[in-house]
Design a protein around this motif. Sequence first.
Motif, short mmCIF file in Angstrom:
data_model
loop_
_atom_site.label_atom_id
_atom_site.label_comp_id
_atom_site.label_asym_id
_atom_site.label_seq_id
_atom_site.Cartn_x
_atom_site.Cartn_y
_atom_site.Cartn_z
N GLU A 112 0.82 -1.21 0.00
CA GLU A 112 0.00 0.00 0.00
C GLU A 112 0.86 1.26 0.00
OE1 GLU A 112 -3.12 -0.14 2.92
OE2 GLU A 112 -3.72 -2.16 2.33
N GLY A 113 2.04 1.15 -0.62
CA GLY A 113 2.93 2.30 -0.75
C GLY A 113 4.34 1.97 -0.27
N GLN A 114 5.33 2.65 -0.85
CA GLN A 114 6.72 2.38 -0.50
C GLN A 114 7.02 2.63 0.97
OE1 GLN A 114 9.55 4.31 -3.06
NE2 GLN A 114 8.54 3.66 -4.93
N GLN A 115 6.40 3.63 1.56
CA GLN A 115 6.63 3.90 2.97
C GLN A 115 5.71 3.07 3.88
OE1 GLN A 115 9.04 5.77 4.02
NE2 GLN A 115 9.65 6.73 2.11
N ALA A 116 4.54 2.72 3.37
CA ALA A 116 3.54 2.06 4.21
C ALA A 116 3.76 0.57 4.35
CB ALA A 116 2.13 2.33 3.65
N THR A 117 4.34 -0.07 3.33
CA THR A 117 4.57 -1.51 3.35
C THR A 117 6.03 -1.78 3.02
OG1 THR A 117 2.30 -1.90 2.58
CG2 THR A 117 3.83 -3.75 2.48
N VAL A 118 6.79 -2.23 4.00
CA VAL A 118 8.22 -2.50 3.83
C VAL A 118 8.49 -3.95 4.23
CG1 VAL A 118 10.57 -1.86 4.50
CG2 VAL A 118 8.78 -0.10 4.37
N MET A 119 9.11 -4.70 3.33
CA MET A 119 9.50 -6.08 3.60
C MET A 119 11.00 -6.10 3.89
SD MET A 119 7.35 -8.02 0.57
CE MET A 119 7.55 -9.65 1.31
N ASP A 120 11.37 -6.59 5.06
CA ASP A 120 12.76 -6.62 5.49
C ASP A 120 13.24 -8.06 5.61
OD1 ASP A 120 15.00 -6.81 7.53
OD2 ASP A 120 14.82 -4.63 7.41
N PHE A 121 14.34 -8.40 4.91
CA PHE A 121 14.85 -9.77 4.88
C PHE A 121 16.22 -9.86 5.56
CE2 PHE A 121 11.68 -9.69 1.57
CZ PHE A 121 11.12 -10.95 1.61
N SER A 122 16.50 -8.95 6.47
CA SER A 122 17.82 -8.91 7.09
C SER A 122 18.13 -10.14 7.95
CB SER A 122 17.96 -7.63 7.93
OG SER A 122 16.95 -7.57 8.93
N THR A 123 17.11 -10.88 8.37
CA THR A 123 17.34 -12.07 9.20
C THR A 123 17.36 -13.36 8.37
OG1 THR A 123 14.97 -12.25 9.69
CG2 THR A 123 16.32 -10.98 11.23
N ALA A 124 17.30 -13.26 7.06
CA ALA A 124 17.38 -14.45 6.20
C ALA A 124 18.82 -14.97 6.17
CB ALA A 124 16.90 -14.12 4.80
N ALA A 125 18.96 -16.23 5.80
CA ALA A 125 20.28 -16.87 5.77
C ALA A 125 21.15 -16.29 4.65
CB ALA A 125 20.11 -18.37 5.57
N PRO A 126 22.46 -16.36 4.79
CA PRO A 126 23.36 -15.86 3.73
C PRO A 126 23.03 -16.49 2.38
CG PRO A 126 24.61 -16.38 5.72
CD PRO A 126 23.20 -16.87 5.96
N GLY A 127 23.11 -15.69 1.34
CA GLY A 127 22.85 -16.15 -0.01
C GLY A 127 21.39 -16.14 -0.43
N LYS A 128 20.50 -15.82 0.49
CA LYS A 128 19.07 -15.82 0.18
C LYS A 128 18.65 -14.48 -0.43
CE LYS A 128 17.81 -19.89 1.77
NZ LYS A 128 17.12 -20.92 0.94
N CYS A 129 17.73 -14.57 -1.39
CA CYS A 129 17.12 -13.37 -1.96
C CYS A 129 15.92 -12.96 -1.10
CB CYS A 129 16.65 -13.64 -3.38
SG CYS A 129 17.98 -14.06 -4.53
N GLY A 130 15.33 -11.84 -1.45
CA GLY A 130 14.08 -11.45 -0.82
C GLY A 130 12.91 -12.12 -1.53
N ILE A 131 12.52 -11.56 -2.67
CA ILE A 131 11.46 -12.13 -3.52
C ILE A 131 12.11 -12.69 -4.78
CG2 ILE A 131 9.35 -11.66 -4.80
CD1 ILE A 131 9.04 -11.40 -1.77
N LYS A 132 11.76 -13.93 -5.14
CA LYS A 132 12.37 -14.57 -6.30
C LYS A 132 11.31 -15.25 -7.15
CE LYS A 132 16.31 -17.51 -7.54
NZ LYS A 132 17.44 -18.31 -6.99
N PHE A 133 11.35 -14.99 -8.46
CA PHE A 133 10.46 -15.64 -9.42
C PHE A 133 11.30 -16.51 -10.34
CE2 PHE A 133 8.34 -11.67 -8.27
CZ PHE A 133 7.06 -12.11 -7.97
N GLY A 134 10.89 -17.78 -10.49
CA GLY A 134 11.56 -18.68 -11.39
C GLY A 134 10.97 -18.62 -12.79
N PRO A 135 11.34 -19.54 -13.68
CA PRO A 135 10.83 -19.54 -15.05
C PRO A 135 9.30 -19.60 -15.09
CG PRO A 135 12.65 -21.08 -14.83
CD PRO A 135 12.30 -20.65 -13.45
N GLY A 136 8.72 -18.96 -16.07
CA GLY A 136 7.27 -18.95 -16.21
C GLY A 136 6.77 -17.56 -16.55
N VAL A 137 5.47 -17.45 -16.77
CA VAL A 137 4.89 -16.21 -17.28
C VAL A 137 3.89 -15.61 -16.30
CG1 VAL A 137 3.04 -17.43 -18.50
CG2 VAL A 137 3.74 -15.19 -19.30
#
Length: 383
Positions: A112-137
């Motif tokens: 609901e906006g760049q300031q209103a909704t923030v996803m933080d992945f700082s506690t994810a394991a090393p080498g992990k992305c935040g959001i990832k999409f694989g092959p497909g449409v």
Amino acid sequence: MKRRSFLKAGLVAGAGVVAVTKGSLTVSARDRLPFVNGENYGLRSSENGLDPSNAPANTAALKAIRDMMQRGGAHRGGKIVLPRGGVYFFNDEIRFDADRIEKVHNIYLEGEGQQATVMDFSTAAPGKCGIKFGPGVGFGVRNLSIRSAPSHNIAVVGDNSGGSNYAARGMFENVRTQQAGAEGILVQNAFGIEMRSIWSTLNAGAGVKISGFSTTIAAYSCYSSDNKGVGWHIAGSVAAALFNCSADRDLFGFYIEGCTTVNIVSGYSEGCQKEAVYVRASPMASLPLALQEQVNGANLIKIDGFYALENSKIGLNKAANFLSVEGVSNQEATVEYTGAWSSNQPGQSLGARFNGTAGKIVRKPGINRIQGDVVDVGSVTVL
């Protein structure tokens, strides 16, 4: 190249599950989200226990909705809405996979906006992305911020083996990505990807990197700033276009290599360590041979309107303020540039440089105002 052989799919979302809000979704033309005509699933803290500071619970909740929406083959997907509420922490990568038969994602993540909704992945394991999409449409992200993934904040990763193995028809709009351990946004082996009003900043790698073998990539009014890597890194691409995009205080503003038909229209770069635009006519040896033939060198690179202000911060005349083009391994570069306005920092005399020592360069200047020297070295043809 049989990369467009995607099957058309039905557009109904899967069944709901316990503790997930489910409601109807009306899609209008202004949404500009292809394939969406299913159900809208909202993560609401008052209804399913989503807690901004509880990374394990948030990750489990989002993965549960993802898993539900990925059921049903071609008849799957919809839009996931994360509400306003500040920063939501996640402790693992959220990966989306297409249906194995139809190769359809049909899943969109929205805040609901760049300031209103923030996803933080700082506690994810090393080498992990935040959001990832694989092959497909059919996939996308809009109206939120993503930060602090150990690897890329957003990764679109297809396969260049052909057909539906590419990642295709993705939409990213009004998204801020910052403080990633690698690229803010990575697009690899994809086609038909569109970015609008993206801000990628303070990342350890590039703001936006397009690599592998990618075609028909477009960006509109996007901004890259203060990244340790390149603002815009485009490699192995055919038919990429950047409109009204800019890069400030990055390593390079725009770095283009191993590409055919890349257009920068109304670009801007200020205060970068090296050039505003750097074009490298390099071989793309990592690609299959049939694909190499389409992108080796730097073919038909066009700049139409550009403002370069006080770049080469690495040192006076250690880089050109506006444009450098370099031939590599006997690969040819062809570059056309017009409407460029270049203003140097005090003491900087190098405006543009064309180095054809290791590969032929053909350049076609139009009407430009480039402050300082324009230097040709080696095999350079001026049209």
